[in-house]
Design a protein around this motif. Structure first.
Motif, mmCIF file in Angstrom:
data_model
loop_
_atom_site.group_PDB
_atom_site.id
_atom_site.type_symbol
_atom_site.label_atom_id
_atom_site.label_comp_id
_atom_site.label_asym_id
_atom_site.label_seq_id
_atom_site.Cartn_x
_atom_site.Cartn_y
_atom_site.Cartn_z
ATOM 1 N N GLU A 1 -8.564 -1.455 23.204
ATOM 2 C CA GLU A 1 -7.878 -2.195 23.400
ATOM 3 C C GLU A 1 -7.246 -2.252 25.002
ATOM 4 O OE1 GLU A 1 -5.843 -5.021 22.291
ATOM 5 O OE2 GLU A 1 -7.716 -4.352 20.781
ATOM 6 N N LYS A 2 -7.818 -0.638 26.210
ATOM 7 C CA LYS A 2 -7.325 -0.777 27.321
ATOM 8 C C LYS A 2 -8.000 -1.141 27.747
ATOM 9 C CE LYS A 2 -3.132 1.365 26.658
ATOM 10 N NZ LYS A 2 -2.193 0.919 26.961
ATOM 11 N N ILE A 3 -9.667 -1.380 27.707
ATOM 12 C CA ILE A 3 -10.753 -1.608 28.067
ATOM 13 C C ILE A 3 -10.598 -2.694 28.647
ATOM 14 C CG2 ILE A 3 -13.360 -1.655 27.853
ATOM 15 C CD1 ILE A 3 -12.945 0.788 26.357
ATOM 16 N N LYS A 4 -10.224 -3.677 28.045
ATOM 17 C CA LYS A 4 -9.538 -5.126 28.498
ATOM 18 C C LYS A 4 -8.974 -5.732 28.823
ATOM 19 C CE LYS A 4 -10.196 -6.778 23.418
ATOM 20 N NZ LYS A 4 -9.183 -6.613 21.952
ATOM 21 N N LEU A 5 -8.618 -4.716 29.191
ATOM 22 C CA LEU A 5 -7.637 -3.944 30.870
ATOM 23 C C LEU A 5 -8.412 -4.250 31.676
ATOM 24 C CD1 LEU A 5 -4.351 -2.221 29.812
ATOM 25 C CD2 LEU A 5 -4.715 -4.912 29.292
ATOM 26 N N LEU A 6 -9.417 -3.159 32.187
ATOM 27 C CA LEU A 6 -10.463 -3.472 33.204
ATOM 28 C C LEU A 6 -11.094 -5.051 33.539
ATOM 29 C CD1 LEU A 6 -12.088 -0.170 31.937
ATOM 30 C CD2 LEU A 6 -10.355 -0.716 33.804
ATOM 31 N N ASP B 1 -12.320 6.744 35.348
ATOM 32 C CA ASP B 1 -10.795 6.914 36.373
ATOM 33 C C ASP B 1 -9.958 5.895 35.754
ATOM 34 O OD1 ASP B 1 -11.587 9.750 36.461
ATOM 35 O OD2 ASP B 1 -12.251 9.083 38.641
ATOM 36 N N LYS B 2 -10.006 4.644 36.064
ATOM 37 C CA LYS B 2 -9.096 3.390 35.999
ATOM 38 C C LYS B 2 -8.711 2.694 34.537
ATOM 39 C CE LYS B 2 -9.822 0.262 39.122
ATOM 40 N NZ LYS B 2 -10.782 -1.239 39.267
ATOM 41 N N LEU B 3 -9.506 3.227 34.097
ATOM 42 C CA LEU B 3 -9.365 3.112 31.984
ATOM 43 C C LEU B 3 -8.111 4.456 31.625
ATOM 44 C CD1 LEU B 3 -10.257 2.472 29.294
ATOM 45 C CD2 LEU B 3 -12.195 3.671 29.069
ATOM 46 N N LYS B 4 -9.063 5.576 32.328
ATOM 47 C CA LYS B 4 -8.151 6.729 31.812
ATOM 48 C C LYS B 4 -6.474 7.116 31.888
ATOM 49 C CE LYS B 4 -9.083 10.572 33.944
ATOM 50 N NZ LYS B 4 -9.342 11.929 34.868
ATOM 51 N N GLU B 5 -6.304 6.168 33.277
ATOM 52 C CA GLU B 5 -4.815 6.358 34.141
ATOM 53 C C GLU B 5 -4.388 4.622 32.500
ATOM 54 O OE1 GLU B 5 -4.643 3.574 38.001
ATOM 55 O OE2 GLU B 5 -5.907 5.966 38.702
ATOM 56 N N PHE B 6 -5.049 3.610 32.520
ATOM 57 C CA PHE B 6 -4.535 3.034 31.341
ATOM 58 C C PHE B 6 -4.150 2.933 29.898
ATOM 59 C CE2 PHE B 6 -6.618 -1.217 33.821
ATOM 60 C CZ PHE B 6 -5.459 -1.725 34.424
ATOM 61 N N TYR B 7 -4.985 4.180 30.056
ATOM 62 C CA TYR B 7 -4.630 5.130 28.403
ATOM 63 C C TYR B 7 -3.484 5.911 28.781
ATOM 64 C CZ TYR B 7 -5.980 7.774 24.361
ATOM 65 O OH TYR B 7 -6.614 9.080 23.525
ATOM 66 N N LYS B 8 -3.211 6.384 30.058
ATOM 67 C CA LYS B 8 -2.239 7.336 30.264
ATOM 68 C C LYS B 8 -0.909 7.069 29.478
ATOM 69 C CE LYS B 8 -4.645 11.516 31.852
ATOM 70 N NZ LYS B 8 -4.709 12.171 32.824
ATOM 71 N N LYS B 9 -0.759 5.939 30.151
ATOM 72 C CA LYS B 9 0.856 4.865 30.556
ATOM 73 C C LYS B 9 0.573 4.850 29.059
ATOM 74 C CE LYS B 9 -0.278 2.155 34.778
ATOM 75 N NZ LYS B 9 -0.673 1.423 35.625
ATOM 76 N N ALA C 1 -15.949 4.204 22.226
ATOM 77 C CA ALA C 1 -15.281 3.302 22.191
ATOM 78 C C ALA C 1 -16.534 1.778 23.586
ATOM 79 C CB ALA C 1 -14.320 2.860 23.243
ATOM 80 N N ASN C 2 -16.857 2.005 24.453
ATOM 81 C CA ASN C 2 -17.561 1.354 25.080
ATOM 82 C C ASN C 2 -18.632 0.604 24.199
ATOM 83 O OD1 ASN C 2 -16.522 0.917 27.759
ATOM 84 N ND2 ASN C 2 -16.410 2.588 27.745
ATOM 85 N N GLN C 3 -19.093 1.908 23.545
ATOM 86 C CA GLN C 3 -20.739 1.520 22.535
ATOM 87 C C GLN C 3 -19.760 0.966 21.581
ATOM 88 O OE1 GLN C 3 -21.520 5.030 20.951
ATOM 89 N NE2 GLN C 3 -23.669 4.709 20.336
#
Lengths: 195, 240
Positions: free
Chosen positions: A141-146, A187-195, B44-46
């Protein structure tokens, strides 16, 4: 005439196409999908499953095969058709069993990658505790925010493309630039993930 | 930290660096969390990649199905034609298998009708009766001579023509027989004329005969309800 003969597509052409890049790879995968498409109908008769279910299992089969070819797990000891049919049959049987016993899903995520399984037990145990399917769903779900570019890049990375191939496909000057960009995306994904 | 993890996973580290990293994983919770994140992000990306590809394959599936649906009509036509051919062949085979051979039918007819010819029992000594008696005594050549003598005197004698033809047929002089039967079939004022049927019969016995001609003759017998009509029906079925 197509009625009695299928277009010839040799194992060699398929294997070379899958390990190639870009358009040729996609085209070969599509041709492969089409070439053994009749498996779907066979399964509806043989295993008495719905066509949509058989089609889904068939797609999983093709994807699993592509992965096996790329990771060199396909050794070519049998013909491609036999190998594919074996995977497909197993998937059908698993699916029927799953329906009958309501046990684990065939499509279950396998988060523990090969390289982690090769780690020492202590380290592996710690990681196993930290990894869960739910977290993967959250991450998806967070990946979609990128941004689109980051999504494309991380998807290519997830699929196993090297940085040099990513650079080539996405128009980065060098593999190093692609790598740096990719790590930034992570890194950006990690930020979204931690929020 | 992500780069360090990647180096470890890509085996770009020395053995001692590897062992050091693995020990760190046991004690450094942040590193372990980062490692778990890295792995999960990769999976997840995979999965996203696979889902996207699955969707593409699903589209392809629809396209293939539509293409196959478009092919249904010609397929039905082809299947229909194929089925008709098979049925026709089956019917022909059935008829051929179940019908006696034409030659046998012709032989049977000849045996039943041309073994003994009708003779008047009044002791008549006219040439025709003498010829018929000789025929029934199986003295075929002598009988043939008698019939031909009559025709020498009266070449339109339909009875003499008929018996001369039958005798020639029995003597396997097919060309001669055909000549007589042709001549017989041309006679218009007869109540019953078997000329065409006998001609067809002779042509069947003369294996080199033109099949089209035989069929034409048999058909003419059937269509005009001539003598030999019922036998002609049997013959035409078996004659392929």
């Amino acid at each position: 005439m197509n009625l009695f003969s299928r277009n010839t597509l040799s194992d060699e052409v398929i294997l070379n196409g899958i390990i190639s890049d870009g358009i040729l790879q996609r085209t070969t995968e599509n041709r492969l999908y089409e070439h053994f498409f009749y498996f779907i109908k066979d399964a509806t008769c043989k295993h008495k499953i719905l066509e949509d279910e058989a089609a889904s299992l068939y797609t999983d089969t093709i994807l699993a095969f592509i992965e096996n070819v790329k990771s060199k797990r396909f050794e070519g000891k049998s013909s491609l058709k036999t190998y594919l049919y074996q995977i497909f049959s197993n998937k059908c049987v698993d699916f029927i069993r799953k329906n009958a016993t309501n046990k684990m899903s065939v499509h279950e995520t396998q988060p523990m990658q090969d390289w982690v399984l090769a780690m020492p037990d202590d380290a592996k145990n710690i990681l196993q505790k930290l990894i869960s399917d739910n977290e993967i769903i959250v991450l998806k779900e967070k990946i979609k925010l990128l941004g689109d570019k980051c999504q494309q890049m991380l998807m290519a990375w997830g699929e196993g493309f090297s940085d040099s191939k990513i650079a080539e496909e996405l128009g980065y000057q060098t593999s190093n630039v692609a790598k740096v960009s990719r790590l930034r995306c992570l890194d950006k994904l990690k930020e979204f993930y931690k929020k | 930290m992500l780069e360090q993890i990647e180096k470890y996973l890509n085996q770009e580290t020395s053995l001692s660096e590897r062992q050091g990293f693995e020990n760190q994983l046991l004690t450094n919770k942040e590193l372990a969390k980062e490692f778990a994140f890295y792995m999960q992000a990769k999976v997840a990306n995979q999965e996203i990649g696979k889902e996207k590809r699955k969707a593409e394959f699903e589209e392809l599936r629809k396209e293939i199905s539509n293409r196959s649906a478009g092919k249904i009509k010609p397929m039905i036509w082809i299947s229909g034609i194929a089925a008709s051919i098979i049925l026709a062949l089956g019917f022909w085979w059935f008829l051929t298998l179940n019908s006696p051979k034409t030659d046998t039918l012709a032989d049977t007819y000849i045996q039943e009708h041309f073994e003994n010819l009708p003779v008047k029992m009044d002791g008549n000594t006219d040439s025709l009766q003498i010829g018929l008696r000789l025929f029934n005594e199986q003295k075929l050549s002598e009988a043939q001579t008698i019939f031909e003598d009559i025709l020498q005197r009266k070449n339109s004698d339909s009875e003499a023509i008929k018996y001369a033809g039958i005798t020639a047929l029995r003597l396997k002089k097919y060309d001669k027989a055909i000549g007589y039967f042709q001549s017989l079939s041309r006679q218009k004022n007869l109540y019953s004329n078997p000329g065409k049927f006998y001609q067809a019969l002779t042509l069947i016995k003369q294996h080199s005969a033109n099949k089209k001609e035989v069929k034409f003759l048999l058909k003419a017998v059937i269509d005009n309800n001539l003598e030999g009509n019922s036998e002609a029906r049997k013959l035409i079925i078996s004659y392929q």
